[in-house]
Scaffold this motif. Structure first.
Motif, PDB file in Angstrom:
ATOM      1  N   UNK A 138       0.856  -1.192   0.000  1.00 20.04           N
ATOM      2  CA  UNK A 138       0.000   0.000   0.000  1.00 20.04           C
ATOM      3  C   UNK A 138       0.890   1.240   0.000  1.00 20.04           C
ATOM      4  N   UNK A 139       0.664   2.113  -0.973  1.00 21.55           N
ATOM      5  CA  UNK A 139       1.447   3.342  -1.125  1.00 21.55           C
ATOM      6  C   UNK A 139       0.581   4.512  -0.673  1.00 21.55           C
ATOM      7  N   UNK A 140       0.961   5.145   0.414  1.00 15.02           N
ATOM      8  CA  UNK A 140       0.128   6.199   1.004  1.00 15.02           C
ATOM      9  C   UNK A 140       0.426   7.571   0.422  1.00 15.02           C
ATOM     10  N   UNK A 141       1.541   7.715  -0.271  1.00 21.76           N
ATOM     11  CA  UNK A 141       1.885   8.995  -0.886  1.00 21.76           C
ATOM     12  C   UNK A 141       2.364   8.731  -2.308  1.00 21.76           C
ATOM     13  N   UNK A 142       2.582   9.790  -3.062  1.00 25.74           N
ATOM     14  CA  UNK A 142       3.160   9.662  -4.394  1.00 25.74           C
ATOM     15  C   UNK A 142       4.600  10.140  -4.327  1.00 25.74           C
ATOM     16  N   UNK A 143       5.549   9.223  -4.461  1.00 24.23           N
ATOM     17  CA  UNK A 143       6.955   9.567  -4.304  1.00 24.23           C
ATOM     18  C   UNK A 143       7.447  10.518  -5.388  1.00 24.23           C
ATOM     19  N   UNK A 144       6.775  10.513  -6.555  1.00 26.07           N
ATOM     20  CA  UNK A 144       7.140  11.469  -7.600  1.00 26.07           C
ATOM     21  C   UNK A 144       6.782  12.901  -7.200  1.00 26.07           C
ATOM     22  N   UNK A 145       5.715  13.046  -6.438  1.00 26.46           N
ATOM     23  CA  UNK A 145       5.239  14.373  -6.067  1.00 26.46           C
ATOM     24  C   UNK A 145       6.011  14.923  -4.870  1.00 26.46           C
ATOM     25  N   UNK A 146       6.337  14.069  -3.912  1.00 26.76           N
ATOM     26  CA  UNK A 146       7.074  14.501  -2.726  1.00 26.76           C
ATOM     27  C   UNK A 146       8.354  13.681  -2.592  1.00 26.76           C
ATOM     28  N   UNK A 147       9.292  13.823  -3.548  1.00 26.47           N
ATOM     29  CA  UNK A 147      10.487  12.969  -3.557  1.00 26.47           C
ATOM     30  C   UNK A 147      11.427  13.214  -2.388  1.00 26.47           C
ATOM     31  N   UNK A 148      11.344  14.370  -1.770  1.00 21.88           N
ATOM     32  CA  UNK A 148      12.269  14.695  -0.682  1.00 21.88           C
ATOM     33  C   UNK A 148      11.736  14.257   0.682  1.00 21.88           C
ATOM     34  N   UNK A 149      10.534  13.708   0.712  1.00 24.72           N
ATOM     35  CA  UNK A 149       9.930  13.274   1.968  1.00 24.72           C
ATOM     36  C   UNK A 149       9.772  11.762   1.967  1.00 24.72           C
ATOM     37  N   UNK A 150      10.087  11.087   3.082  1.00 19.03           N
ATOM     38  CA  UNK A 150       9.866   9.639   3.135  1.00 19.03           C
ATOM     39  C   UNK A 150       8.382   9.331   3.064  1.00 19.03           C
ATOM     40  N   UNK A 151       8.044   8.276   2.371  1.00 16.00           N
ATOM     41  CA  UNK A 151       6.649   7.892   2.225  1.00 16.00           C
ATOM     42  C   UNK A 151       6.325   6.667   3.051  1.00 16.00           C
ATOM     43  N   UNK A 152       5.079   6.537   3.432  1.00 14.71           N
ATOM     44  CA  UNK A 152       4.638   5.345   4.157  1.00 14.71           C
ATOM     45  C   UNK A 152       4.338   4.239   3.147  1.00 14.71           C
ATOM     46  N   UNK A 153       4.926   3.082   3.383  1.00 17.35           N
ATOM     47  CA  UNK A 153       4.808   1.915   2.516  1.00 17.35           C
ATOM     48  C   UNK A 153       4.440   0.747   3.413  1.00 17.35           C
ATOM     49  N   UNK A 154       3.235   0.211   3.264  1.00 17.82           N
ATOM     50  CA  UNK A 154       2.787  -0.902   4.090  1.00 17.82           C
ATOM     51  C   UNK A 154       2.785  -2.185   3.283  1.00 17.82           C
ATOM     52  N   UNK A 155       3.525  -3.188   3.758  1.00 19.60           N
ATOM     53  CA  UNK A 155       3.413  -4.527   3.193  1.00 19.60           C
ATOM     54  C   UNK A 155       2.237  -5.217   3.873  1.00 19.60           C
ATOM     55  N   UNK A 156       1.321  -5.769   3.094  1.00 25.50           N
ATOM     56  CA  UNK A 156       0.171  -6.453   3.684  1.00 25.50           C
ATOM     57  C   UNK A 156      -0.022  -7.805   3.012  1.00 25.50           C
TER      58      UNK A 156
END
Length: 241
Positions: A138-156
């Motif tokens: 599950x990708x909670x953010x768009x890494x292309x849009x906020x590349x300088x911020x860590x994104x939440x990535x949930x393995x489920x």
């Protein structure tokens, strides 16, 4: 959904603000919603408080970000001949119960796949067969849009045949349902960022509008953190219908 106003300690408040602004950045980059509507959706009652918070996190005003964000710039550099033959499906999906293994990082980097070692350990401890589950990121953010911020990535993990899962309340979650567009690909992990731009361009060319909410990757098998390449992958992105 409109988020409520929040009060709390400084650490919690900082996290909530960052999550709200990342959501706003996603909506500004990938939808045509008016800025005032984005402001309302992420829980700001006044334009001044929204603009102040947005500039503090993104270093630009909301209007400047929409005009100059790197995601839109990157899309213009994609050769249209690369994506004209892409196939996709529009699907309405129900929510699914799952067990979650949270992580934070850049989901375009191979290091993010380390969380799947926790999944493998869970399956081994409970003597569960890997073939009985679906594996979803599950990708909670768009890494292309906020590349300088860590994104939440949930393995489920989701059981294929209504199998009960040994768990406790802290690790239970749902894979959200809704309206999605699904793209299928098989590529090396370091090609995912380029593929995401191709898919974004293709959606634009088809007149399909991004919706708010999470996107997720569904893998054909349990990812191997040491070699996450060439997994058959379905990418589900939320859309407006």
């Amino acid at each position: 959904m409109i988020l409520p106003e929040w009060t709390g300690n400084k650490v919690t408040l900082h996290f909530i603000i960052q999550q709200r602004i990342e959501t706003a950045a996603f909506l500004l980059a990938l939808t045509s919603l008016p800025i005032s509507r984005v402001q309302s959706l992420v829980g700001y009652q006044t334009a001044s408080s929204f603009y102040k918070a947005f500039r503090k996190v993104m270093k630009l005003s909301p209007s400047e970000f929409r005009a100059n964000n790197r995601y839109t710039s990157a899309l213009t550099q994609i050769n249209s001949s690369e994506y004209l033959s892409l196939n996709y499906e529009i699907q309405s999906l129900p929510p699914r119960n799952a067990i979650v293994f949270p992580s934070v990082g850049n989901y375009f980097k191979k290091e993010i796949y380390a969380v799947w070692d926790d999944v493998k350990a869970y399956l081994d401890i409970h003597r569960l067969n890997e073939s009985q589950f679906n594996y979803i990121a599950i990708l909670h953010t768009c890494q292309n849009i906020t590349p300088d911020l860590p994104g939440r990535y949930d393995a489920v993990i989701v059981p294929k045949h209504n199998q009960s899962l040994a768990s406790n309340k802290f690790f239970q979650t749902q894979v959200p349902g809704g309206d999605f567009i699904r793209y299928r690909f098989c590529a090396s992990a370091d090609q995912f960022q380029r593929l995401s731009l191709v898919i974004g361009s293709h959606m634009e060319s088809q007149g399909i509008r991004h919706g708010s909410g999470i996107s997720y990757l569904e893998f054909s098998s349990l990812p191997d953190s040491k070699d996450p390449n060439n997994l058959l992958t379905d990418w589900y992105l939320p859309i407006q219908k």
